[in-house]
Design an enzyme around this catalytic site. Structure first.
Site, short mmCIF file in Angstrom:
data_model
loop_
_atom_site.label_atom_id
_atom_site.label_comp_id
_atom_site.label_asym_id
_atom_site.label_seq_id
_atom_site.Cartn_x
_atom_site.Cartn_y
_atom_site.Cartn_z
N SER A 1 0.87 -1.18 0.00
CA SER A 1 0.00 0.00 0.00
C SER A 1 0.90 1.22 0.00
O SER A 1 2.08 1.14 0.36
CB SER A 1 -0.88 -0.02 1.27
N TYR B 1 -1.38 -1.12 10.63
CA TYR B 1 -1.53 -1.32 9.19
C TYR B 1 -0.31 -0.77 8.46
O TYR B 1 0.27 -1.45 7.60
CB TYR B 1 -2.80 -0.64 8.70
#
Length: 268
Positions: free
Chosen positions: A136, A149
């Site tokens: 990401s 995350y």
């Protein structure tokens, strides 16, 4: 690189979102695709819709991962593995349960370690194969309200980079794909404000393209590539102001009603 026509491809987290779009795009190019997902009912429905195979997969369980890879190989060899499965917790780090944080890390990073380690020996022995580790832009730019995350996605970037150095000359390639915020269940209820946003198909196209070019790292969209340098080069206090402008002043804020279905599905 990899000719997808007839290639055996495994996609983790394939029942929905980026995984589903990737499986569909691979299958459209003639690949024999198996999607793995912990939600077998959803995976089976997706497989029927897009013409691929479905298999139960708990990415945190190495035995389950081995079974998925055996089903994908179907007596042959896996040509492409897409490590895509992931979850995202939102909120202040000190207010999220410790078990939940460790589970997020296990799914987002631990599973990438497991899948990559399980397929690499045979790929290296054949001198052929391609792995896509879906990270990401949170693997380049830290974001308040999603600390673990970010840690997991930074970990995927670093892990992939180190492994690539070991793969030099083997004929096996590994691409890290780093998308911006993508409109899937994972971002449901999250205020995206000024962030660039994508559709799952945008990311799927980048994943499929990597089987041809094999570039080490790909950001989606590509113009975000310098953001890692910005994160490292700009003083943290200045970046904090920019991040508040984009994400809001409350770290990890989201609409509970719009995010409820996702949380119900992903929280044990």
């Amino acid at each position: 690189m990899i000719d997808l026509d007839g290639a055996r491809v495994g996609v983790t987290g394939g029942a929905r979102g980026i995984g589903k779009a990737t499986a569909a795009a691979m299958a459209a190019r003639g690949a024999i695709v198996t999607i793995g997902d912990i939600d077998l009912d959803a995976a089976t429905e997706t497989a029927s819709d897009i013409g691929v195979h479905a298999h139960h997969l708990d990415v945190t369980d190495p035995s389950s991962f081995r079974d998925f890879l055996e089903a994908t190989a179907d007596g042959g060899d896996i040509d492409v593995l897409v490590n895509n499965a992931g979850i995202q917790l939102m909120g202040r780090f000190a207010e999220i349960g410790l078990d939940a944080l460790h589970r997020e890390l296990a799914i987002n990073l631990g599973a990438v370690i497991t899948g990559t380690r399980l397929v690499l020996p045979r790929m290296i022995a054949r001198g052929r194969g391609h792995i896509v580790n879906v990270s990401s832009m949170a693997g380049k730019v830290s974001t308040p309200g999603m600390a673990t995350y970010c840690a997991s996605k930074f970990g995927v970037v670093a892990l992939s980079r180190a492994i690539r150095a070991e793969l030099a000359g083997t004929g096996v390639t590994l691409t890290t794909v780093m998308p911006a915020a993508t409109r899937t269940d994972l971002t449901s209820g999250v205020t995206l404000r000024l962030q660039p946003t994508l559709e799952p198909e945008d990311v799927a196209r980048a994943i499929v393209a990597s089987t041809r070019h094999g570039r080490p790292e790909v950001t989606v969209p590509r113009w975000l590539a310098p953001m890692g340098l910005v994160e490292q080069g700009v003083p943290e206090n200045l970046l904090l102001g920019a991040k508040r402008l984009v994400g809001g002043r409350e770290p990890g804020a989201f609409d509970p009603g719009r995010r409820k279905a996702y949380l119900d599905r992903t929280t044990p």
